[in-house]
Design a protein around this motif. Structure first.
Motif, short mmCIF file in Angstrom:
data_model
loop_
_atom_site.label_atom_id
_atom_site.label_comp_id
_atom_site.label_asym_id
_atom_site.label_seq_id
_atom_site.Cartn_x
_atom_site.Cartn_y
_atom_site.Cartn_z
N GLY A 26 75.24 66.46 8.20
CA GLY A 26 74.33 65.49 7.62
C GLY A 26 74.56 64.10 8.15
N GLY A 27 75.84 63.72 8.28
CA GLY A 27 76.16 62.40 8.82
C GLY A 27 75.72 62.26 10.26
N ALA A 28 75.92 63.31 11.05
CA ALA A 28 75.49 63.28 12.45
C ALA A 28 73.98 63.12 12.55
CB ALA A 28 75.93 64.55 13.17
N SER A 29 73.25 63.79 11.67
CA SER A 29 71.79 63.67 11.68
C SER A 29 71.35 62.28 11.26
CB SER A 29 71.17 64.72 10.74
OG SER A 29 69.77 64.61 10.73
N ALA A 30 72.02 61.71 10.25
CA ALA A 30 71.66 60.37 9.79
C ALA A 30 71.83 59.34 10.90
CB ALA A 30 72.50 60.00 8.57
N VAL A 31 72.97 59.39 11.58
CA VAL A 31 73.22 58.45 12.67
C VAL A 31 72.27 58.72 13.83
CG1 VAL A 31 74.92 57.66 14.36
CG2 VAL A 31 75.63 58.16 12.01
N ALA A 32 71.99 60.00 14.11
CA ALA A 32 71.07 60.35 15.19
C ALA A 32 69.67 59.81 14.92
CB ALA A 32 71.03 61.86 15.38
N HIS A 33 69.26 59.83 13.66
CA HIS A 33 67.96 59.25 13.30
C HIS A 33 67.95 57.74 13.55
CE1 HIS A 33 66.80 63.01 11.33
NE2 HIS A 33 65.58 62.50 11.20
N LEU A 34 69.00 57.07 13.13
CA LEU A 34 69.06 55.62 13.27
C LEU A 34 69.04 55.20 14.74
CD1 LEU A 34 71.72 54.76 10.53
CD2 LEU A 34 69.25 54.38 10.42
N ILE A 35 69.60 56.04 15.61
CA ILE A 35 69.61 55.73 17.04
C ILE A 35 68.36 56.28 17.73
CG2 ILE A 35 70.82 56.09 19.23
CD1 ILE A 35 73.41 56.35 17.61
N GLY A 36 68.07 57.54 17.47
CA GLY A 36 67.03 58.24 18.21
C GLY A 36 65.61 57.77 17.94
N VAL A 37 65.27 57.53 16.68
CA VAL A 37 63.90 57.14 16.34
C VAL A 37 63.49 55.84 17.03
CG1 VAL A 37 62.34 56.45 14.48
CG2 VAL A 37 63.81 58.46 14.19
N PRO A 38 64.28 54.76 16.91
CA PRO A 38 63.89 53.52 17.62
C PRO A 38 63.82 53.70 19.14
CG PRO A 38 65.55 53.06 15.95
CD PRO A 38 65.48 54.54 16.09
N VAL A 39 64.73 54.48 19.70
CA VAL A 39 64.73 54.70 21.16
C VAL A 39 63.45 55.40 21.59
CG1 VAL A 39 65.83 56.00 23.01
CG2 VAL A 39 67.23 54.68 21.43
N VAL A 40 63.04 56.43 20.86
CA VAL A 40 61.83 57.17 21.21
C VAL A 40 60.60 56.29 21.07
CG1 VAL A 40 60.33 59.10 20.57
CG2 VAL A 40 62.81 59.42 20.67
#
Length: 222
Positions: free
Chosen positions: A92-106
């Motif tokens: 869950g933590g990995a997904s939360a951080v991945a969202h915070l990084i990945g969504v703005p990048v995309v």
């Protein structure tokens, strides 16, 4: 992205997001300011990031199970018997951080697949989550295992966990998108719905985490 989310969800979203940030700050304060350190920095980050999607519900979970990680090597075996639900928190933590990084990048990149940026988001978030979870598994791997087998086990755990997790998380994102209930990323309701998706991911990832936990316990004595 079309937004058909009802207006009443916006204040609920911002309230929960605020509570989530305050809860993450409270856990971080307990760990770093009050010096209730854990065995690894990775374990500490897992508990802090758990509040980013569980919000205030992470606080009693941390109080009951997070403090048990602050143990000596002599008592480590007795204290590591935690619920499987807690073992799923790194995902869950990995997904939360991945969202915070990945969504703005995309969004900034403008990349799409078949004219839809959501497909790119799901792929990027999944890959980032696998990488983050791999680092966690490598850091949290026990002593006495060879570097090669440890890396292989960490990679397998990361891939299986994220794939199972994405049944809930990715499925939730697709459901929202194709039913026109996906808000723009600059709205609080978007991030609140992503928090809901992470919780759904924990549920669909539960069988995989259970199997991996039992497998780890089976080989640990060796």
């Amino acid at each position: 992205m079309t937004n058909r989310v009802p207006e009443w969800l916006t204040p609920i979203a911002w309230t929960f997001i605020t509570l989530a940030l305050l809860s993450a700050a409270a856990i971080a304060y307990d760990v770093y300011a009050r010096r209730h350190r854990h065995g690894t920095v990775a374990a500490e980050i897992v508990w802090v990031t758990s509040a980013l999607y569980l919000g205030p519900f992470a606080l009693p979970l941390y109080a009951r199970h997070g403090r048990t990680a602050q143990i000596s090597d002599a008592s480590r075996t007795a204290a590591t018997a935690q619920p499987v639900a807690v073992a799923g928190l790194p995902g869950g933590g990995a997904s939360a951080v991945a969202h915070l990084i990945g969504v703005p990048v995309v969004i900034a990149s403008g990349l799409t697949i078949a004219g839809i940026d959501l497909w790119v988001m799901i792929i990027v978030i999944g890959l980032l989550a696998m990488a983050l979870l791999f680092v966690y598994e490598r850091t949290a791997s026990g002593r006495g295992t060879s570097r090669a087998s440890s890396a292989g086990a960490a990679a397998m755990a990361a891939v299986l966990t994220v794939l199972a997790f994405d049944i809930g998380m990715g499925g939730w994102m697709l459901l929202l998108h194709f039913n026109e209930y996906m808000p723009p990323v600059d709205q609080g309701s978007f991030w609140f719905l992503m928090q809901v998706g992470i919780v759904l991911g924990l549920l669909t990832g539960y069988p995989a985490v259970t199997w991996l936990t039992r497998r780890h316990e089976a080989v640990a004595p060796a």
